[in-house]
Design a protein around this motif. Structure first.
Motif, PDB file in Angstrom:
ATOM      1  N   ASP A  32     -25.463  11.139  62.553  1.00  0.00           N
ATOM      2  CA  ASP A  32     -24.891  10.720  61.271  1.00  0.00           C
ATOM      3  C   ASP A  32     -23.375  10.646  61.441  1.00  0.00           C
ATOM      4  O   ASP A  32     -22.857  10.871  62.539  1.00  0.00           O
ATOM      5  CB  ASP A  32     -25.313  11.675  60.142  1.00  0.00           C
ATOM      6  N   SER A  33     -22.656  10.320  60.390  1.00  0.00           N
ATOM      7  CA  SER A  33     -21.209  10.112  60.544  1.00  0.00           C
ATOM      8  C   SER A  33     -20.494  11.375  61.022  1.00  0.00           C
ATOM      9  O   SER A  33     -19.610  11.293  61.877  1.00  0.00           O
ATOM     10  CB  SER A  33     -20.596   9.600  59.247  1.00  0.00           C
ATOM     11  N   LEU A  34     -20.868  12.535  60.521  1.00  0.00           N
ATOM     12  CA  LEU A  34     -20.229  13.776  60.958  1.00  0.00           C
ATOM     13  C   LEU A  34     -20.558  14.064  62.418  1.00  0.00           C
ATOM     14  O   LEU A  34     -19.673  14.419  63.204  1.00  0.00           O
ATOM     15  CB  LEU A  34     -20.669  14.949  60.064  1.00  0.00           C
ATOM     16  N   ALA A  35     -21.809  13.898  62.799  1.00  0.00           N
ATOM     17  CA  ALA A  35     -22.204  14.147  64.193  1.00  0.00           C
ATOM     18  C   ALA A  35     -21.511  13.169  65.137  1.00  0.00           C
ATOM     19  O   ALA A  35     -21.170  13.529  66.264  1.00  0.00           O
ATOM     20  CB  ALA A  35     -23.719  14.072  64.336  1.00  0.00           C
ATOM     21  N   THR A  36     -21.294  11.932  64.677  1.00  0.00           N
ATOM     22  CA  THR A  36     -20.583  10.956  65.504  1.00  0.00           C
ATOM     23  C   THR A  36     -19.154  11.418  65.747  1.00  0.00           C
ATOM     24  O   THR A  36     -18.663  11.379  66.883  1.00  0.00           O
ATOM     25  CB  THR A  36     -20.591   9.561  64.844  1.00  0.00           C
ATOM     26  N   VAL A  37     -18.489  11.898  64.699  1.00  0.00           N
ATOM     27  CA  VAL A  37     -17.124  12.411  64.849  1.00  0.00           C
ATOM     28  C   VAL A  37     -17.117  13.593  65.812  1.00  0.00           C
ATOM     29  O   VAL A  37     -16.258  13.686  66.699  1.00  0.00           O
ATOM     30  CB  VAL A  37     -16.536  12.814  63.473  1.00  0.00           C
ATOM     31  N   GLU A  38     -18.080  14.492  65.667  1.00  0.00           N
ATOM     32  CA  GLU A  38     -18.151  15.652  66.554  1.00  0.00           C
ATOM     33  C   GLU A  38     -18.390  15.222  68.002  1.00  0.00           C
ATOM     34  O   GLU A  38     -17.812  15.792  68.927  1.00  0.00           O
ATOM     35  CB  GLU A  38     -19.242  16.614  66.084  1.00  0.00           C
ATOM     36  N   ALA A  39     -19.222  14.205  68.196  1.00  0.00           N
ATOM     37  CA  ALA A  39     -19.481  13.708  69.549  1.00  0.00           C
ATOM     38  C   ALA A  39     -18.225  13.078  70.144  1.00  0.00           C
ATOM     39  O   ALA A  39     -17.926  13.265  71.328  1.00  0.00           O
ATOM     40  CB  ALA A  39     -20.628  12.706  69.535  1.00  0.00           C
ATOM     41  N   VAL A  40     -17.469  12.335  69.325  1.00  0.00           N
ATOM     42  CA  VAL A  40     -16.226  11.721  69.810  1.00  0.00           C
ATOM     43  C   VAL A  40     -15.231  12.811  70.210  1.00  0.00           C
ATOM     44  O   VAL A  40     -14.591  12.722  71.265  1.00  0.00           O
ATOM     45  CB  VAL A  40     -15.634  10.761  68.749  1.00  0.00           C
ATOM     46  N   ILE A  41     -15.109  13.853  69.405  1.00  0.00           N
ATOM     47  CA  ILE A  41     -14.205  14.964  69.737  1.00  0.00           C
ATOM     48  C   ILE A  41     -14.660  15.640  71.028  1.00  0.00           C
ATOM     49  O   ILE A  41     -13.840  15.972  71.894  1.00  0.00           O
ATOM     50  CB  ILE A  41     -14.126  15.966  68.567  1.00  0.00           C
ATOM     51  N   ALA A  42     -15.961  15.825  71.177  1.00  0.00           N
ATOM     52  CA  ALA A  42     -16.490  16.418  72.407  1.00  0.00           C
ATOM     53  C   ALA A  42     -16.187  15.532  73.614  1.00  0.00           C
ATOM     54  O   ALA A  42     -15.867  16.033  74.701  1.00  0.00           O
ATOM     55  CB  ALA A  42     -17.992  16.659  72.279  1.00  0.00           C
ATOM     56  N   CYS A  43     -16.256  14.208  73.428  1.00  0.00           N
ATOM     57  CA  CYS A  43     -15.905  13.276  74.509  1.00  0.00           C
ATOM     58  C   CYS A  43     -14.427  13.402  74.860  1.00  0.00           C
ATOM     59  O   CYS A  43     -14.056  13.378  76.039  1.00  0.00           O
ATOM     60  CB  CYS A  43     -16.228  11.843  74.115  1.00  0.00           C
ATOM     61  N   GLU A  44     -13.580  13.529  73.850  1.00  0.00           N
ATOM     62  CA  GLU A  44     -12.148  13.708  74.109  1.00  0.00           C
ATOM     63  C   GLU A  44     -11.918  14.949  74.966  1.00  0.00           C
ATOM     64  O   GLU A  44     -11.152  14.917  75.938  1.00  0.00           O
ATOM     65  CB  GLU A  44     -11.374  13.838  72.790  1.00  0.00           C
ATOM     66  N   ASP A  45     -12.589  16.040  74.612  1.00  0.00           N
ATOM     67  CA  ASP A  45     -12.441  17.285  75.370  1.00  0.00           C
ATOM     68  C   ASP A  45     -12.995  17.136  76.784  1.00  0.00           C
ATOM     69  O   ASP A  45     -12.376  17.574  77.761  1.00  0.00           O
ATOM     70  CB  ASP A  45     -13.160  18.436  74.655  1.00  0.00           C
ATOM     71  N   GLU A  46     -14.167  16.521  76.899  1.00  0.00           N
ATOM     72  CA  GLU A  46     -14.842  16.353  78.192  1.00  0.00           C
ATOM     73  C   GLU A  46     -14.008  15.530  79.166  1.00  0.00           C
ATOM     74  O   GLU A  46     -13.912  15.846  80.340  1.00  0.00           O
ATOM     75  CB  GLU A  46     -16.202  15.693  77.972  1.00  0.00           C
ATOM     76  N   PHE A  47     -13.391  14.449  78.650  1.00  0.00           N
ATOM     77  CA  PHE A  47     -12.708  13.502  79.531  1.00  0.00           C
ATOM     78  C   PHE A  47     -11.184  13.633  79.503  1.00  0.00           C
ATOM     79  O   PHE A  47     -10.496  12.901  80.202  1.00  0.00           O
ATOM     80  CB  PHE A  47     -13.118  12.070  79.170  1.00  0.00           C
ATOM     81  N   GLY A  48     -10.654  14.535  78.678  1.00  0.00           N
ATOM     82  CA  GLY A  48      -9.211  14.735  78.621  1.00  0.00           C
ATOM     83  C   GLY A  48      -8.454  13.529  78.103  1.00  0.00           C
ATOM     84  O   GLY A  48      -7.401  13.166  78.629  1.00  0.00           O
ATOM     85  N   ILE A  49      -9.004  12.900  77.072  1.00  0.00           N
ATOM     86  CA  ILE A  49      -8.400  11.698  76.500  1.00  0.00           C
ATOM     87  C   ILE A  49      -8.254  11.873  74.998  1.00  0.00           C
ATOM     88  O   ILE A  49      -8.758  12.841  74.429  1.00  0.00           O
ATOM     89  CB  ILE A  49      -9.264  10.442  76.773  1.00  0.00           C
ATOM     90  N   GLU A  50      -7.574  10.927  74.368  1.00  0.00           N
ATOM     91  CA  GLU A  50      -7.480  10.901  72.916  1.00  0.00           C
ATOM     92  C   GLU A  50      -7.942   9.532  72.431  1.00  0.00           C
ATOM     93  O   GLU A  50      -7.407   8.510  72.847  1.00  0.00           O
ATOM     94  CB  GLU A  50      -6.045  11.173  72.470  1.00  0.00           C
ATOM     95  N   LEU A  88     -14.891   2.274  75.988  1.00  0.00           N
ATOM     96  CA  LEU A  88     -13.675   2.794  75.373  1.00  0.00           C
ATOM     97  C   LEU A  88     -13.136   3.976  76.181  1.00  0.00           C
ATOM     98  O   LEU A  88     -11.948   4.034  76.509  1.00  0.00           O
ATOM     99  CB  LEU A  88     -13.962   3.216  73.925  1.00  0.00           C
ATOM    100  N   ILE A  89     -14.005   4.900  76.507  1.00  0.00           N
ATOM    101  CA  ILE A  89     -13.576   6.098  77.246  1.00  0.00           C
ATOM    102  C   ILE A  89     -13.078   5.727  78.634  1.00  0.00           C
ATOM    103  O   ILE A  89     -12.033   6.208  79.080  1.00  0.00           O
ATOM    104  CB  ILE A  89     -14.724   7.124  77.292  1.00  0.00           C
ATOM    105  N   GLU A  90     -13.802   4.851  79.325  1.00  0.00           N
ATOM    106  CA  GLU A  90     -13.368   4.457  80.667  1.00  0.00           C
ATOM    107  C   GLU A  90     -12.023   3.734  80.637  1.00  0.00           C
ATOM    108  O   GLU A  90     -11.196   3.955  81.514  1.00  0.00           O
ATOM    109  CB  GLU A  90     -14.442   3.618  81.357  1.00  0.00           C
ATOM    110  N   SER A  91     -11.790   2.924  79.604  1.00  0.00           N
ATOM    111  CA  SER A  91     -10.498   2.235  79.532  1.00  0.00           C
ATOM    112  C   SER A  91      -9.370   3.229  79.256  1.00  0.00           C
ATOM    113  O   SER A  91      -8.271   3.082  79.780  1.00  0.00           O
ATOM    114  CB  SER A  91     -10.530   1.146  78.459  1.00  0.00           C
ATOM    115  N   LEU A  92      -9.644   4.263  78.467  1.00  0.00           N
ATOM    116  CA  LEU A  92      -8.623   5.278  78.183  1.00  0.00           C
ATOM    117  C   LEU A  92      -8.353   6.150  79.401  1.00  0.00           C
ATOM    118  O   LEU A  92      -7.226   6.602  79.618  1.00  0.00           O
ATOM    119  CB  LEU A  92      -9.058   6.152  77.000  1.00  0.00           C
ATOM    120  N   MET A  93      -9.362   6.365  80.225  1.00  0.00           N
ATOM    121  CA  MET A  93      -9.185   7.192  81.422  1.00  0.00           C
ATOM    122  C   MET A  93      -8.357   6.459  82.480  1.00  0.00           C
ATOM    123  O   MET A  93      -7.713   7.081  83.307  1.00  0.00           O
ATOM    124  CB  MET A  93     -10.542   7.597  82.014  1.00  0.00           C
TER     125      MET A  93
END
Length: 76
Positions: free
Chosen positions: A35-53, A69-74
């Protein structure tokens, strides 16, 4: 062999309440059981996992778009 970005993101989606069903790059995040909250939480977890914003106005709709998106930011 290290997990791919896709594999790591799928694990994060599952850890944040996503479905246990097989995820593909075409799977919509909403269809993955987030859901929308879980999506936000997953995005934050991705930021932490990959060291990106990730910009708050980025709105990937599918697992593949999130991977791209994540690969382009990395790369930056």
């Amino acid at each position: 062999m290290a997990d791919t970005t896709f594999d790591r993101i799928c694990a994060i989606i599952r850890d944040n309440g996503g479905t246990g069903a097989e995820l593909t790059p075409e799977t919509k995040l909403a269809d993955a059981g987030l859901d929308s909250l879980a999506t936000v939480e997953a995005v934050i977890a991705c930021e932490d996992e990959f060291g990106i914003e990730i910009e708050t106005d980025s709105n990937p709709e599918t697992v593949g778009e999130l991977v791209e998106l994540i690969e382009s930011l990395m790369e930056n």
